[in-house]
Design an enzyme around this catalytic site. Structure first.
Site, PDB file in Angstrom:
ATOM      1  CB  CYS A 217      -0.987  -0.024   1.154  1.00 48.56           C
ATOM      2  SG  CYS A 217      -2.028  -1.492   1.128  1.00 48.56           S
TER       3      CYS A 217
ATOM      4  CG  HIS B  59      -3.649   2.899   2.653  1.00 46.31           C
ATOM      5  ND1 HIS B  59      -4.071   2.746   1.349  1.00 46.31           N
ATOM      6  CD2 HIS B  59      -3.685   1.655   3.204  1.00 46.31           C
ATOM      7  CE1 HIS B  59      -4.338   1.470   1.127  1.00 46.31           C
ATOM      8  NE2 HIS B  59      -4.116   0.799   2.233  1.00 46.31           N
TER       9      HIS B  59
ATOM     10  CG  ASN C 142      -6.870  -1.402   0.803  1.00 44.60           C
ATOM     11  OD1 ASN C 142      -6.096  -0.776   0.086  1.00 44.60           O
ATOM     12  ND2 ASN C 142      -6.482  -2.092   1.854  1.00 44.60           N
TER      13      ASN C 142
HETATM   14  O1  UT7 Z   1      -4.224  -1.975   3.182  1.00 48.29           O
HETATM   15  C1  UT7 Z   1      -3.369  -2.730   3.980  1.00 48.29           C
HETATM   16  C2  UT7 Z   1      -3.742  -2.668   5.372  1.00 48.29           C
HETATM   17  N1  UT7 Z   1      -5.004  -3.287   5.604  1.00 48.29           N
HETATM   18  C3  UT7 Z   1      -5.704  -2.913   6.649  1.00 48.29           C
HETATM   19  O2  UT7 Z   1      -5.263  -1.988   7.290  1.00 48.29           O
HETATM   20  C4  UT7 Z   1      -6.948  -3.654   7.023  1.00 48.29           C
HETATM   21  C5  UT7 Z   1      -6.984  -3.836   8.503  1.00 48.29           C
HETATM   22  N2  UT7 Z   1      -8.103  -4.593   9.025  1.00 48.29           N
HETATM   23  C6  UT7 Z   1      -9.377  -4.196   8.897  1.00 48.29           C
HETATM   24  O3  UT7 Z   1      -9.697  -3.244   8.205  1.00 48.29           O
HETATM   25  C7  UT7 Z   1     -10.429  -4.931   9.696  1.00 48.29           C
HETATM   26  O4  UT7 Z   1      -9.795  -5.826  10.557  1.00 48.29           O
HETATM   27  C8  UT7 Z   1     -11.479  -5.680   8.834  1.00 48.29           C
HETATM   28  C9  UT7 Z   1     -12.422  -4.667   8.164  1.00 48.29           C
HETATM   29  C10 UT7 Z   1     -10.773  -6.501   7.791  1.00 48.29           C
HETATM   30  C11 UT7 Z   1     -12.322  -6.577   9.710  1.00 48.29           C
HETATM   31  O5  UT7 Z   1     -12.931  -5.851  10.758  1.00 48.29           O
HETATM   32  P1  UT7 Z   1     -12.833  -6.402  12.274  1.00 48.29           P
HETATM   33  O6  UT7 Z   1     -13.644  -5.494  13.082  1.00 48.29           O
HETATM   34  O7  UT7 Z   1     -11.370  -6.506  12.606  1.00 48.29           O
HETATM   35  O8  UT7 Z   1     -13.535  -7.794  12.169  1.00 48.29           O
HETATM   36  P2  UT7 Z   1     -12.923  -9.244  12.454  1.00 48.29           P
HETATM   37  O9  UT7 Z   1     -11.936  -9.610  11.383  1.00 48.29           O
HETATM   38  O10 UT7 Z   1     -12.457  -9.273  13.851  1.00 48.29           O
HETATM   39  O11 UT7 Z   1     -14.203 -10.148  12.280  1.00 48.29           O
HETATM   40  C12 UT7 Z   1     -15.335  -9.978  13.101  1.00 48.29           C
HETATM   41  C13 UT7 Z   1     -16.375 -10.974  12.645  1.00 48.29           C
HETATM   42  C14 UT7 Z   1     -15.859 -12.396  12.497  1.00 48.29           C
HETATM   43  O12 UT7 Z   1     -16.859 -13.249  12.968  1.00 48.29           O
HETATM   44  P3  UT7 Z   1     -16.719 -13.909  14.430  1.00 48.29           P
HETATM   45  O13 UT7 Z   1     -15.439 -14.700  14.377  1.00 48.29           O
HETATM   46  O14 UT7 Z   1     -16.656 -12.748  15.374  1.00 48.29           O
HETATM   47  O15 UT7 Z   1     -17.970 -14.720  14.527  1.00 48.29           O
HETATM   48  C15 UT7 Z   1     -15.739 -12.558  11.000  1.00 48.29           C
HETATM   49  O16 UT7 Z   1     -15.910 -13.900  10.574  1.00 48.29           O
HETATM   50  O17 UT7 Z   1     -16.906 -10.595  11.367  1.00 48.29           O
HETATM   51  C16 UT7 Z   1     -16.874 -11.726  10.492  1.00 48.29           C
HETATM   52  N3  UT7 Z   1     -16.666 -11.271   9.117  1.00 48.29           N
HETATM   53  C17 UT7 Z   1     -17.668 -10.876   8.318  1.00 48.29           C
HETATM   54  N4  UT7 Z   1     -18.987 -10.796   8.510  1.00 48.29           N
HETATM   55  C18 UT7 Z   1     -19.740 -10.329   7.483  1.00 48.29           C
HETATM   56  C19 UT7 Z   1     -15.481 -11.142   8.455  1.00 48.29           C
HETATM   57  N5  UT7 Z   1     -15.718 -10.663   7.230  1.00 48.29           N
HETATM   58  C20 UT7 Z   1     -17.053 -10.491   7.116  1.00 48.29           C
HETATM   59  C21 UT7 Z   1     -17.890 -10.017   6.087  1.00 48.29           C
HETATM   60  N6  UT7 Z   1     -19.226  -9.954   6.312  1.00 48.29           N
HETATM   61  N7  UT7 Z   1     -17.419  -9.606   4.892  1.00 48.29           N
END
Ligand code: UT7
Length: 317
Positions: free
Chosen positions: A111, A243, A273
């Site tokens: 990125c 970013h 992104n």
């Molecule tokens: O560009 C390079 C750098 N990248 C970044 O900086 C990205 C950094 N990370 C993020 O932006 C966030 O971590 C995400 C947007 C990817 C995810 O958000 P989060 O609040 O960290 O969610 P999580 O990964 O902790 O997941 C929470 C829940 C999980 O379910 P359980 O295990 O709590 O039951 C996931 O399975 O949300 C679930 N989940 C989804 N639910 C609906 C993951 N993806 C999805 C989805 N739709 N697309």
């Protein structure tokens, strides 16, 4: 000082909404918007390559600079989704633009690749061997997406942004930069394409929560370091251009700097992104909307796979 004399961007017109994803994936608009801020992402069709996006963005940057392709002395492309491993996307793009014989190479810095490109391009300009260096941040990363992985598929979009750099004494340009990286955390975010992976197993893999935690810390540190290197206080900034990976990361960076929301440019809702394209894509929109004015202090900051992170403080003009 090294100055951006022309900047342009391009995103392919086709886009997918969060609702479109609901039709083929166990996800929903509310989750995507509240966790990331994303509503749409632009997707390049199969026949449109990374170099095509780069060519469009570079053409616009050249037009804004009032230059022709023959004026370009070097092409640097930052991408994690090249057309091919060789030739470099920089070489392909230079040929598509009709630039002729110039040094061309790609950099892989995820990125922050565009910001790495600004630093590399600036350093090479200082050799005195080149007058205009074209730096492009471009991704057609949706071509590598594992569409069965809801944790990554909804996040990424395609796009390109390009800048023409030159060195002059106008008083405008890149005031300070900061590049950093830590390969020990590389496992947390990967595009699994390469000799380590068998053909057919491609995909973007991310441990989102851990990446998020690191991004919040490093985006803030990078922003503060570039300011310190230029001897500038956050209050002197006109714009923070972060970013666009996650609205909550952007918000945390804004708070760390103590900036009001109106000084932070956000377009993640439209593009998702776009990795290396994210910052020049945002800056191009700011130009289109008349938001970037001569003399503005603009701080760009990014974090991504590697991990890599970087910032550049620019006096616009
Ligand atoms: O560009 C390079 C750098 N990248 C970044 O900086 C990205 C950094 N990370 C993020 O932006 C966030 O971590 C995400 C947007 C990817 C995810 O958000 P989060 O609040 O960290 O969610 P999580 O990964 O902790 O997941 C929470 C829940 C999980 O379910 P359980 O295990 O709590 O039951 C996931 O399975 O949300 C679930 N989940 C989804 N639910 C609906 C993951 N993806 C999805 C989805 N739709 N697309």
């Amino acid at each position: 000082m090294v100055r951006i004399v022309g900047l342009g961007a391009y995103a392919p017109p086709d886009r997918l909404s969060n609702r479109d994803f609901e039709r083929f994936m166990d996800t929903n608009d509310e989750w995507i918007r509240s966790r990331s801020g994303i509503r749409y992402r632009h997707i390049s069709p199969p026949e449109v390559l990374t170099s095509d996006l780069a060519t469009e963005a570079a053409s616009k940057a050249l037009m804004r600079a009032g230059l022709s392709p023959k004026d370009v002395d070097m092409v640097i492309v930052a991408t994690s989704s090249p057309d091919t491993l060789t030739p470099s996307t920089a070489c392909v793009t230079a040929a598509k633009l009709g630039i002729g014989k110039v040094p061309c190479f790609d950099i892989s810095a995820a990125c922050p690749g565009f910001l790495y490109g600004l630093e590399i391009g600036s350093g090479l300009l200082r050799t005195g061997n080149y007058r205009y260096v074209l730096v492009i941040g471009v991704e057609a990363g949706t071509k590598f997406i594992d569409w069965s992985d809801r944790g990554t598929a909804v996040l990424f979009g395609d796009g390109a942004g390009a800048a023409i750099l030159t060195e002059d004494d106008s008083g405008y340009g890149i005031l300070s930069t900061y590049l950093q990286g830590d390969g020990r955390l590389g496992e947390l975010l990967k595009i699994e394409v390469g000799t380590a992976y068998p053909p057919g197993s491609w995909g973007v893999r991310m441990r989102g929560r851990e990446v998020f935690r690191n991004a919040v810390v490093q985006m803030g540190d990078a922003a503060i370091t570039a300011l310190r290197r230029a001897g500038m206080e956050p209050e002197e900034l006109d714009w923070l251009v972060p970013h666009q990976a996650n609205l909550r990361i952007i918000e945390a960076t804004r708070e760390r700097l103590g900036l009001p929301p109106e000084k932070v440019y956000v377009n993640i809702q439209e593009y998702g992104n776009t990795s290396a394209a994210s910052i020049p894509l945002a800056m191009d929109e700011m130009i289109e909307r008349g938001l970037l004015k001569e003399g503005h202090n603009v701080l760009a900051v990014s974090f991504g796979a590697g991990f890599t992170w970087a910032s550049a403080l620019i006096r616009w003009g």
